[in-house]
Design a protein around this motif. Structure first.
Motif, mmCIF file in Angstrom:
data_model
loop_
_atom_site.group_PDB
_atom_site.id
_atom_site.type_symbol
_atom_site.label_atom_id
_atom_site.label_comp_id
_atom_site.label_asym_id
_atom_site.label_seq_id
_atom_site.Cartn_x
_atom_site.Cartn_y
_atom_site.Cartn_z
ATOM 1 N N UNK A 183 -103.088 -4.437 5.725
ATOM 2 C CA UNK A 183 -103.578 -3.718 6.899
ATOM 3 C C UNK A 183 -102.530 -2.739 7.391
ATOM 4 N N UNK A 184 -102.983 -1.669 8.014
ATOM 5 C CA UNK A 184 -102.092 -0.648 8.552
ATOM 6 C C UNK A 184 -101.257 -1.220 9.699
ATOM 7 N N UNK B 99 -94.315 1.426 10.380
ATOM 8 C CA UNK B 99 -94.006 0.957 9.019
ATOM 9 C C UNK B 99 -92.562 1.258 8.630
ATOM 10 N N UNK B 100 -91.930 0.337 7.930
ATOM 11 C CA UNK B 100 -90.548 0.566 7.486
ATOM 12 C C UNK B 100 -90.506 1.417 6.213
ATOM 13 N N UNK B 101 -89.362 2.036 5.983
ATOM 14 C CA UNK B 101 -89.118 2.688 4.698
ATOM 15 C C UNK B 101 -88.743 1.624 3.665
ATOM 16 N N UNK C 259 -100.794 0.587 -2.775
ATOM 17 C CA UNK C 259 -100.966 0.105 -1.408
ATOM 18 C C UNK C 259 -100.208 0.981 -0.415
ATOM 19 N N UNK C 260 -98.957 1.329 -0.744
ATOM 20 C CA UNK C 260 -98.155 2.132 0.170
ATOM 21 C C UNK C 260 -98.670 3.565 0.248
ATOM 22 N N UNK C 261 -99.164 4.084 -0.864
ATOM 23 C CA UNK C 261 -99.756 5.426 -0.855
ATOM 24 C C UNK C 261 -100.943 5.486 0.108
ATOM 25 N N UNK D 222 -93.682 -6.297 6.475
ATOM 26 C CA UNK D 222 -94.642 -6.442 7.555
ATOM 27 C C UNK D 222 -96.066 -6.150 7.134
ATOM 28 N N UNK D 223 -96.321 -6.246 5.833
ATOM 29 C CA UNK D 223 -97.663 -6.040 5.277
ATOM 30 C C UNK D 223 -98.128 -7.310 4.567
ATOM 31 N N UNK D 224 -98.279 -8.414 5.273
ATOM 32 C CA UNK D 224 -98.642 -9.658 4.572
ATOM 33 C C UNK D 224 -100.015 -9.557 3.915
ATOM 34 N N UNK D 225 -100.066 -9.955 2.663
ATOM 35 C CA UNK D 225 -101.345 -10.004 1.957
ATOM 36 C C UNK D 225 -102.101 -11.262 2.384
#
Length: 533
Positions: A180-181, A185-187, A274-276, A469-472
Motif C-alpha cells: 500500500x502507498x 516513503x524512504x529512499x 512495486x516501487x515503480x 514501511x511497505x509490509x506485504x
C-alpha cells in the motif's frame, strides 16, 4: 625391447593416474600431494600388470568410454571453476547470454583442460587397443563412468520434474506481492557484495570481515541466511532477494530455444515493479556489462529507469584503462554511485532507489581496486582474502561517505552478498564451516540488533519491504517471509533445507509462473494435489 615394454606399460597408465589424482583433489578435500601419489601408483600398477603390452593381440577399436570420459572432464572442469556444480546456473547462462563475460582466465584453463583430455583419451585408447583384458571390461568401465557422473545424475533429477506427481508444491506457497502507498516513503540503497559471504567473519579468516563487522554495529544484522538451490549465482541471488523466488531457468518452456531470453522472469512482480508503482525513480549500476546473463533485461523489465553497466559507465572514467577483465573496479563504481544518488536526490522530492553490485571479491581471486592496494600493500594475484577485505572496506567507506554528505537521510541501506563464494584460494576452509550469506539493514529508524533465523535469500524480499514501511500481506512475498517478524515463519524453518532443495528439483509450476509470457500459459483451473509435507 625391454625398454619399449616398460615405456608402454607405465607411461599411459601414469597419464591416467594423473587424471584420476587431479579428479580426486578437485572433488574432495584431499591434499595436493594425492595427485603424484596416485600417478606413481597407477604407473607402477601398469608396469606390474604389463598393461598395454599386446596381451591378446592388437585390435584397432574405439573404446566405449571416450564419451563418458569427456563428460567427466567437463564435470571436473566445472567443479574446478566454481566449486559446486550448479546445472541451473549453466542452463540459465546459456539461455540468457554469456557475451561480454570477464572469465578470460577460465578460457585459458578450458584450453589447458582440452589438451589434457585429448592426452588422456589417447592414452586410454592406446591401452585398450593393446590389451585384450582391458577390452573385455571396458564396456563396464564406460557404464560405471556414465552412472557415476554427477552431471548426468543432476540432469536425470531435473528431467524427473516432467513426470513428478506434484510439480506445484512450491508454487502453492507463492504469495503474490502487493503493498500500500505511504505518505513519507524512504529512499533505498542496495549494495550487493559479490561473493562476500558472512562465513568470512569466522576467526579462521582473521580481520578479513572487520569492516563489515564494524558497519554492522549500527545495523540490523541477520544470521543464518543459507543458500538453497537456484540461488547460487549473481542473477539468481538478485532475483531471489528482489522477487522472493529461486531462479528456475526457462529450460524447455522458453519458446525460442536458440535465441537469448527477451525478458527475465516476466511472470512475477519484483521489488522494482512495486516501487515503480509507488513513484520511485530507480537506477542500477554494475561494473560488468549489463548484457551478461540478462542483468539489463531483468532490471529494464522490472521498473528501473536507468540501467547502467560497463558500456554505459566507462565514458565517465578519468582513466579509460583502469578496468579489469569483468569491468570497473569498485572504487570507480562507488564514485559513480555517489554521483547517481546525488543526481536523484537533487532532481525532485520524490523517492528514489539505487542498486549496485561490486566485483572486488569475484572468484577465483578477485579484483582489488588500486585504493585497496595502496592501503593493504602488495597483492599476489591469488589471495582471495586480500580481495574480500578490500570489498568490505570499500563498502563501509561508501556508506560512511553517503552519510557524511547527507545522502542517507530517510534512506534504508541494504548490504548483502549476492551468493556464497565459488572456488577460491581458501575453498577448503570455507566448505569446512557453516556457510551463510551476508545481510544487514541500516537506517530508516531501525534499531541496531542481531536477528538469528533459519532463512534463505528469498526472505530478503519481504524483509526489505517491511523495513521500508511497505509490509506485504502476512509479511510474506513470493516464497519469502519477513525476518523482522518472529511469527512469520520461513520455508526453511517450516520444512528444512533438504526438503526445499528436493522440491526445487521436482517443481515445474513455479517455473511456468516465472517465465509466463515466454511459455505456454499456466493452467489455473487445475485442482492442485494435496501437500505431502
Amino acid at each position: 625391447m625391454l625398454a619399449r615394454l616398460k615405456l608402454a606399460a607405465w607411461l599411459p597408465a601414469t597419464a591416467l593416474g594423473l587424471g584420476l589424482g587431479y579428479t580426486l583433489i578437485t572433488l574432495t578435500r584431499l591434499p595436493w600431494w594425492t595427485l603424484p601419489c596416485v600417478a606413481v601408483l597407477a604407473g607402477a600398477l601398469g608396469l606390474q600388470l604389463r598393461v598395454g603390452s599386446n596381451v591378446g593381440g592388437y585390435r584397432r577399436a574405439w573404446p566405449w568410454s571416450l564419451v563418458p570420459l569427456c563428460l567427466w572432464g567437463l564435470y571436473v572442469y566445472l567443479a574446478d571453476s566454481f566449486g559446486n556444480v550448479d546445472l541451473g546456473a549453466v542452463f540459465f547462462h546459456l539461455q540468457a547470454g554469456i557475451t561480454d563475460h570477464g572469465g578470460t582466465e577460465r578460457l585459458i584453463a578450458a584450453g589447458v583442460y582440452t589438451l589434457c583430455m585429448i592426452g588422456l583419451l589417447c592414452a586410454f585408447t592406446w591401452l585398450v587397443r593393446r590389451d585384450a583384458r582391458l577390452r573385455r571390461i571396458e564396456p563396464l568401465i564406460a557404464l560405471a563412468l556414465l552412472v557415476g557422473n554427477p552431471l548426468l545424475l543432476g540432469l536425470g533429477e531435473r528431467s524427473a520434474a516432467v513426470v513428478t506427481d506434484d510439480g506445484g508444491w512450491l508454487d502453492r506457497h507463492y504469495q503474490h506481492p502487493a503493498i500500500d502507498r505511504q505518505d513519507d516513503p524512504p529512499n533505498l540503497v542496495i549494495l550487493y557484495l559479490e561473493s562476500l559471504e558472512r562465513t568470512y567473519g569466522d576467526a579462521t579468516f582473521g580481520d578479513t570481515y572487520d569492516d563489515l563487522r564494524e558497519l554492522g554495529e549500527d545495523a540490523v544484522v541477520f544470521e543464518g541466511v543459507e543458500q538453497i538451490n537456484n540461488t547460487g549465482w549473481t542473477m539468481a541471488g538478485m532475483i531471489g532477494s528482489q522477487c522472493g523466488t529461486p531462479l528456475m531457468p526457462a529450460g524447455l518452456v522458453h519458446d525460442r530455444q536458440f535465441e537469448p531470453l527477451a525478458e527475465v522472469v516476466p511472470g512475477v512482480k519484483c521489488l522494482g515493479d512495486l516501487l515503480d508503482e509507488q513513484g520511485y525513480r530507480l537506477s542500477y549500476l554494475g561494473g560488468a556489462s549489463k548484457s551478461f546473463a540478462g542483468k539489463g533485461r531483468f532490471y529494464e523489465g522490472h521498473g528501473f529507469d536507468n540501467v547502467m553497466g560497463l558500456d554505459e559507465l566507462k565514458d565517465g572514467l578519468d582513466d579509460p584503462d583502469y578496468v579489469n577483465d569483468w569491468g570497473l573496479y569498485d572504487d570507480t563504481l562507488y564514485d559513480l554511485t555517489v554521483d547517481e544518488i546525488k543526481r536523484l536526490d537533487a532532481e525532485s522530492d520524490g523517492p528514489w532507489g539505487v542498486v549496485n553490485i561490486s566485483l572486488s571479491a569475484h572468484a577465483p581471486a578477485g579484483f582489488p581496486a588500486q585504493s585497496c592496494r595502496e592501503r593493504q600493500g602488495e597483492w599476489d594475484d591469488q589471495d582471495i582474502l586480500y580481495s574480500v577485505k578490500c570489498s568490505a572496506w570499500l563498502a563501509r567507506r561508501l556508506v560512511e561517505r553517503l552519510e557524511d554528505e547527507g545522502l542517507l537521510d530517510d534512506t534504508l541501506v541494504v548490504v548483502a552478498s549476492d551468493h556464497l563464494s565459488m572456488r577460491v584460494s581458501v575453498w577448503d576452509e570455507l566448505v569446512g564451516l557453516p556457510r551463510e550469506n551476508t545481510f544487514m539493514l541500516l537506517g530508516n529508524g531501525l534499531e541496531p540488533r542481531r536477528i538469528s533465523r533459519r532463512a534463505s535469500i528469498v526472505d530478503l524480499f519481504p524483509t526489505i519491504l517491511d523495513a521500508m514501511g511497505y509490509p506485504a500481506a502476512e509479511h510474506r512475498a513470493g516464497l519469502g517471509a519477513s525476518l523482522l517478524k518472529p511469527d512469520s515463519h520461513t520455508l526453511l524453518e517450516r520444512y528444512g533445507k533438504d526438503k526445499i532443495n528436493a522440491r526445487l528439483l521436482e517443481e515445474n509450476e513455479l517455473q511456468h509462473r516465472l517465465w509466463e509470457g515466454l511459455a505456454p500459459q499456466r493452467r489455473e483451473d487445475q485442482e492442485p494435489p494435496q501437500d505431502n509435507y
